[in-house]
Design a protein around this motif. Structure first.
Motif, mmCIF file in Angstrom:
data_model
loop_
_atom_site.group_PDB
_atom_site.id
_atom_site.type_symbol
_atom_site.label_atom_id
_atom_site.label_comp_id
_atom_site.label_asym_id
_atom_site.label_seq_id
_atom_site.Cartn_x
_atom_site.Cartn_y
_atom_site.Cartn_z
ATOM 1 N N UNK A 290 5.174 17.359 -1.168
ATOM 2 C CA UNK A 290 4.759 16.228 -2.007
ATOM 3 C C UNK A 290 5.123 14.886 -1.386
ATOM 4 N N UNK A 291 4.201 13.981 -1.440
ATOM 5 C CA UNK A 291 4.420 12.641 -0.912
ATOM 6 C C UNK A 291 3.879 11.631 -1.911
ATOM 7 N N UNK A 292 4.763 10.813 -2.447
ATOM 8 C CA UNK A 292 4.358 9.762 -3.380
ATOM 9 C C UNK A 292 4.408 8.420 -2.657
ATOM 10 N N UNK A 293 3.281 7.722 -2.604
ATOM 11 C CA UNK A 293 3.188 6.454 -1.895
ATOM 12 C C UNK A 293 3.040 5.317 -2.904
ATOM 13 N N UNK A 294 4.000 4.422 -2.903
ATOM 14 C CA UNK A 294 3.953 3.242 -3.771
ATOM 15 C C UNK A 294 3.119 2.182 -3.048
ATOM 16 N N UNK A 295 1.861 2.039 -3.436
ATOM 17 C CA UNK A 295 0.955 1.126 -2.748
ATOM 18 C C UNK A 295 1.367 -0.329 -2.918
ATOM 19 N N UNK A 297 4.479 -1.425 -3.056
ATOM 20 C CA UNK A 297 5.565 -1.635 -2.092
ATOM 21 C C UNK A 297 5.006 -1.708 -0.673
ATOM 22 N N UNK A 298 4.041 -0.844 -0.379
ATOM 23 C CA UNK A 298 3.401 -0.880 0.929
ATOM 24 C C UNK A 298 2.757 -2.239 1.176
ATOM 25 N N UNK A 299 2.072 -2.773 0.166
ATOM 26 C CA UNK A 299 1.403 -4.074 0.300
ATOM 27 C C UNK A 299 2.413 -5.182 0.568
ATOM 28 N N UNK A 346 0.152 5.609 -5.867
ATOM 29 C CA UNK A 346 0.494 4.968 -7.136
ATOM 30 C C UNK A 346 0.624 3.463 -6.937
ATOM 31 N N UNK A 347 0.368 2.691 -7.982
ATOM 32 C CA UNK A 347 0.654 1.262 -7.978
ATOM 33 C C UNK A 347 -0.437 0.365 -7.455
ATOM 34 N N UNK A 348 -1.651 0.878 -7.301
ATOM 35 C CA UNK A 348 -2.720 0.033 -6.773
ATOM 36 C C UNK A 348 -3.040 -1.118 -7.729
ATOM 37 N N UNK A 349 -2.911 -0.870 -9.031
ATOM 38 C CA UNK A 349 -3.217 -1.932 -9.996
ATOM 39 C C UNK A 349 -2.172 -3.044 -9.989
ATOM 40 N N UNK A 350 -1.056 -2.838 -9.286
ATOM 41 C CA UNK A 350 -0.025 -3.864 -9.175
ATOM 42 C C UNK A 350 -0.221 -4.744 -7.944
ATOM 43 N N UNK A 360 -4.727 -2.627 1.630
ATOM 44 C CA UNK A 360 -4.322 -1.327 1.087
ATOM 45 C C UNK A 360 -5.506 -0.365 1.061
ATOM 46 N N UNK A 361 -6.651 -0.844 0.590
ATOM 47 C CA UNK A 361 -7.834 0.012 0.505
ATOM 48 C C UNK A 361 -8.223 0.553 1.875
ATOM 49 N N UNK A 362 -8.232 -0.308 2.876
ATOM 50 C CA UNK A 362 -8.596 0.128 4.226
ATOM 51 C C UNK A 362 -7.584 1.132 4.776
#
Length: 375
Positions: A290-295, A297-299, A346-350, A360-362
């Motif tokens: 399992x890998x949960x990616x906080x988008x 935080x990535x952004x 997770x977190x794209x709406x943030x 992020x989308x790319x």
């Protein structure tokens, strides 16, 4: 064996040793053969009496004269004689291991299913090369994350103080509408569906993850695509749900490590397992990593960077933070091609900025374009 052959799989959930396992398997054979001996049974009336029967089981049968293998074969000879069949064979645990030794593609395709009991030991049987070492590090990462990634974010639910509550204290599986087909989805969106299908979101995803999602299989299984999107408003629990799903997979991984005779030494494991059981969330049978990616935080981490904006490389850095060893994007790519994954975004709406959203989308598109051998 010539002629028509029926294959019967007999899965033993909790092996207890050769004596008890043999007794269980022999009882399963007796029940199965009773159906074929009965000319009026629904199965026999539907397909007729086969010439041969092959039993496949994960039960361990003892070798030698008078052992489990010997007594099972004696029983099979009598059973097929009474039923009027021609031949019978049994593939037990040791036989399956020998077959898998020579079939790399099979080992890799079903790796997540055949390792429960001792993942670390079986990694060396199923995988090869550097993938084994990467897998060891990722399992340790799952163990370390049992507690560290458990805290629920409560700011969107009216708690600006961010009270430190954990998944294994309060999380539940949330109900979602799960259309069975595209036509049902369209009917639901238009308001014409009278009976939408409600299910637990986490349980639905685990059920989807229990399938082998290889492209060759998906061509025949259009109702179970490899990607799912959960839509909900702010504060409705999407992030908590993503943490719950990943926690269930991490717990399954850690629980399969046989050397952890004292499971209490893994912080949060016992409490997590008890909570998952109390809310009725099933244990994943396909041990996807399992890998949960906080988008969000990535952004934030890649904001303003013109280079090095690579989601897999960013994930590798996150995995390496709590380890003495450095995991690279190349390591993760190798693991992705050798083991089934569960990736939760997770977190794209943030991600508020238009530029950040595009970045992020790319990055997600690039990640999803990776063609893994095993899904």
């Amino acid at each position: 064996m010539d002629g028509g052959t029926v294959i019967q799989a007999k899965f033993l959930q909790e092996p207890h040793g050769t004596v008890k396992d043999t007794a269980w398997f022999k009882n399963e054979i007796t029940k199965e053969m009773a159906i074929w001996k009965n000319p009026e049974s629904a199965r026999r009336r539907a397909i007729g009496l086969p010439d041969n029967i092959l039993f496949i089981t994960n039960a361990t049968l003892g070798p030698g004269k008078g052992g489990g293998i010997d007594t099972v074969r004696t029983q099979l000879r009598k059973e097929i004689s009474d039923a009027g069949m021609t031949g019978a064979e049994c593939w037990h645990f040791d036989k399956l291991c020998r077959l898998l030794d020579g079939q790399k593609d099979v080992r890799r395709a079903f790796a997540g299913f055949i390792t429960p009991g001792d993942i670390l030991e079986n990694l060396r049987i199923i995988l090869e090369g550097n993938s084994v070492d990467v897998g060891t590090e990722l399992i340790k990462h799952a163990e370390n994350s049992i507690l560290s990634d458990q805290f629920i974010q409560l700011s969107e639910s009216g708690d600006p103080q961010q009270t430190r509550l954990r998944i294994n204290q309060v999380a539940i599986d949330l109900p979602v509408v799960v259309p069975a087909s595209r036509s049902q989805l369209q009917a639901h969106d238009s308001g014409t569906s009278e009976n939408p299908m409600y299910s637990g979101a986490a349980a639905t995803i685990i059920d989807r993850g229990n399938r082998v999602l290889r492209p060759s299989i998906l061509e025949k299984d259009l109702h179970h695509p490899p990607h799912m999107v959960i839509v909900g408003g702010p504060g409705q629990g999407k992030t908590t749900l993503s943490q719950l799903i990943v926690t269930a997979y991490r717990s399954a991984f850690v629980d399969d490590r046989s050397e952890l005779s004292n499971k209490a030494r893994v912080p949060g494991l016992a409490e997590t397992n008890n909570h998952l059981q109390s809310i009725g969330l099933p244990t994943p049978s396909n041990r996807r990593w399992p890998l949960r990616i906080d988008l969000a935080k990535f952004a934030r981490d890649v904001a303003g960077k013109d280079s090095d904006v690579n989601l897999l490389r960013w994930v590798a850095n996150e995995v390496s933070k709590n380890s003495y060893k450095t995991t690279t994007a190349a390591d993760l790519f190798e693991w992705l091609n050798g083991w089934p994954w569960l990736i939760v975004l997770d977190g794209f709406d943030e991600v508020a900025s238009h530029i950040a959203r595009e970045t992020v989308t790319n990055s997600v598109r690039v990640l999803l374009k990776v063609k893994p051998l095993v899904v």
